[in-house]
Enzyme design. Structure first.
Site, PDB file in Angstrom:
ATOM      1  N   VAL A 170       0.102  13.061   1.481  1.00 55.78           N
ATOM      2  CA  VAL A 170       1.043  13.831   2.567  1.00 55.78           C
ATOM      3  C   VAL A 170       2.051  13.634   2.683  1.00 55.78           C
ATOM      4  O   VAL A 170       2.825  14.612   2.647  1.00 55.78           O
ATOM      5  CB  VAL A 170       0.327  13.059   3.613  1.00 55.78           C
ATOM      6  CG1 VAL A 170       1.115  14.097   5.007  1.00 55.78           C
ATOM      7  CG2 VAL A 170      -1.112  13.234   4.060  1.00 55.78           C
ATOM      8  N   ASP A 171       3.368  11.657   1.481  1.00 52.77           N
ATOM      9  CA  ASP A 171       3.836  12.685   1.689  1.00 52.77           C
ATOM     10  C   ASP A 171       4.850  13.215   0.411  1.00 52.77           C
ATOM     11  O   ASP A 171       5.185  13.989   0.783  1.00 52.77           O
ATOM     12  CB  ASP A 171       4.084  11.169   1.025  1.00 52.77           C
ATOM     13  CG  ASP A 171       4.927  10.093   2.277  1.00 52.77           C
ATOM     14  OD1 ASP A 171       4.996  10.446   3.294  1.00 52.77           O
ATOM     15  OD2 ASP A 171       4.301   8.741   2.244  1.00 52.77           O
ATOM     16  N   VAL A 172       3.485  13.314  -0.742  1.00 58.19           N
ATOM     17  CA  VAL A 172       3.881  14.211  -1.431  1.00 58.19           C
ATOM     18  C   VAL A 172       3.776  15.702  -1.149  1.00 58.19           C
ATOM     19  O   VAL A 172       5.219  15.805  -1.689  1.00 58.19           O
ATOM     20  CB  VAL A 172       3.206  13.763  -2.897  1.00 58.19           C
ATOM     21  CG1 VAL A 172       2.573  15.230  -4.278  1.00 58.19           C
ATOM     22  CG2 VAL A 172       2.791  12.752  -3.681  1.00 58.19           C
ATOM     23  N   GLY A 175       7.413  16.581   0.319  1.00 60.85           N
ATOM     24  CA  GLY A 175       7.941  16.355  -0.384  1.00 60.85           C
ATOM     25  C   GLY A 175       8.422  17.933  -1.169  1.00 60.85           C
ATOM     26  O   GLY A 175       9.457  18.447  -0.822  1.00 60.85           O
TER      27      GLY A 175
END
Length: 373
Positions: A170-172, A175
Site C-alpha cells: 500500500v505504501d508503494v 508513492g
C-alpha cells in the site's frame, strides 16, 4: 556526453519518512529532480534504524531502498529557528512533499495554505493514512490499511487466516499515486503558472488498486473472498503440483488453453463442454485442476515450464527474491545498479523500471548519511 534528466532544475523539499513519501521523492530524484530530505536530529528517518538486515557497512537496507539521489538536512521543526529555515527553503522550491499527521504542518507554519502566498507556483503533496477529514486522527500504517482496506480479506488460502502481502504494497502504491499526482500538477503549473495541493491517502490508493476486485463489489455487489492462488474470473490461473514441486499457470484465453492441453497430451479437454470456455472452466475449476495435475505429475515443474514456454503458454516456477533478480539479469534487464557512498563504500540497489529513451533515470548518489549530501 552527459544526458540531462527530465526533471533537471526541479527542486523538491522532502519532509517524508518511512516508505510511501520517500519512494515518491526517489522517483522524482531518479529523473533529475534536486531532492533535499529533511530529517529530525539524532535518528533521522525512522528506517535508518529498521534492521536487520543491514548491508556489509552496517546500513539498514530498508532506508537504502528508497533514498538514493537525495541530500539530507537536519532540522528540528519544534525549534523556531529551524522552522524559519524550513520555511525559507519551502518558499524557494517547486515541490514540497510531507506525510505527517494531518494538521501538524499547519502548526509548524509549513502547510500549503501558509506557504502558497509566498510561493504561488508551489506543488504541495500531502500523504496521509485516511485523508484530512473524519479519518485524520487515525494512524496510517501499511499493515493496518491492508486490513481495513480489504486486501487481507482476499489474500491467503480460503480456509486460512487473512494474510498481508509480503511487502508494504500500500505504501508503494501510494508513492506511485503521489508521483503521478505531483507530475500532473507540475504539468498544470507549466501551462498556467499556478501550483496546487495534491492529497493522497493510503486507503483510497488501496481501494483504487483493488481494480477488478473493487468493481466486483461496486458494479455487481459481489464481495470477493480469499481463494489462495486461484483467480476469481480466470482458470487455470493458479499454482499446480508437478512431479517435484509447483508450477504457475496463467492461461488467459481459449487459444492458450488449447495449446496447454496439446502439450499435456489431453487434446480432448478443450472440446469438453465443462472446459471449452473460460466461464465453463471457472465453474468447474476443481475438476479442471484434477485433470491438469494428473498430467503435470509426470514431469518436474522446471521441465513443464520450459516446454510450455516454447509454445508460448504463460507458465513458470516460483522464484525466491534471488532467483527473481537472476532471471531479470539473464533477460538483459540489468536490475541492479551500484552506487558509491561519500565514504567510498558501495551499495547495490534495484534500478528504476521506467525506461525513457531521451532522458533515462540516473543514479548520481547513494542514500546520504544523516545531514549530509
Amino acid at each position: 556526453m552527459s544526458v540531462s534528466g527530465a526533471l533537471d532544475n526541479v527542486r523538491v523539499l522532502d519532509f517524508t519518512r518511512i516508505l510511501a513519501g520517500p519512494f515518491a521523492t526517489m522517483q522524482l530524484a531518479d529523473f533529475g529532480a534536486q531532492v533535499t530530505k529533511v530529517e529530525r536530529p539524532g535518528t533521522g528517518d525512522d528506517t535508518r534504524g529498521w534492521g536487520p538486515p543491514y548491508d556489509a557497512h552496517g546500513q539498514a537496507t530498508y532506508f537504502q531502498a528508497v533514498n538514493r539521489n537525495k541530500d539530507s538536512i537536519v532540522l528540528d521543526l519544534t525549534d523556531e529557528r529551524d522552522r524559519a529555515r524550513a520555511r525559507a527553503l519551502a518558499v524557494d522550491v517547486d515541490i514540497v512533499v510531507e506525510n505527517f499527521r494531518p494538521g501538524l504542518m499547519a502548526e509548524f507554519g509549513l502547510d500549503y495554505d501558509q506557504l502558497r502566498p509566498a510561493n504561488p507556483g508551489l506543488v504541495y503533496c500531502s500523504i496521509t493514512g485516511f485523508g484530512r477529514g473524519a479519518g485524520a486522527a487515525l494512524p496510517g500504517y501499511d499493515l493496518l490499511i491492508q486490513a481495513l482496506g480489504g486486501l487481507m480479506s482476499i489474500t491467503g488460502s480460503a480456509d486460512g487466516e487473512p494474510q498481508k502481502v509480503g511487502v508494504a504494497l500500500v505504501d508503494v502504491l501510494a508513492g506511485l499515486f503521489a508521483t503521478t499526482g505531483i507530475l500532473t500538477a507540475l504539468h498544470h503549473r507549466q501551462i498556467t503558472g499556478a501550483g496546487q495541493r495534491v492529497d493522497i491517502d493510503l486507503l483510497s490508493c488501496l481501494l483504487a488498486a483493488l481494480v477488478n476486485q473493487a468493481s466486483a463489489y461496486t458494479a455487481a455487489g459481489v464481495v470477493p473472498t480469499r481463494m489462495g492462488n486461484q483467480h476469481p474470473s480466470i482458470a487455470p490461473y493458479e499454482l499446480l503440483s508437478c512431479a517435484d514441486g509447483d508450477l504457475v499457470l496463467a492461461v488467459g484465453n481459449d487459444r492458450q488453453f488449447a495449446t496447454l492441453c496439446d502439450e499435456l497430451g489431453a487434446p480432448h479437454l478443450p472440446v469438453d463442454p465443462q472446459f471449452a470456455t473460460n466461464t465453463a472452466r471457472v465453474q468447474h475449476r476443481d475438476k479442471l485442476r484434477a485433470e491438469l495435475e494428473n498430467r503435470l505429475a509426470t514431469k518436474s515443474a522446471a521441465d513443464w515450464a520450459a516446454a510450455l514456454a516454447r509454445v508460448r503458454v504463460p507458465a513458470g516456477t516460483v522464484n525466491d527474491i534471488a532467483g527473481a533478480f537472476e532471471l531479470a539479469a539473464q533477460l538483459g534487464l540489468d536490475p541492479i545498479v551500484e552506487l558509491t557512498r561519500s565514504d567510498s563504500s558501495k551499495v547495490s540497489l534495484c534500478r528504476n523500471p521506467i525506461n525513457l529513451s531521451a532522458t533515462p533515470a540516473s543514479y548520481r548518489s547513494a542514500p546520504p548519511p544523516l545531514g549530509l549530501p
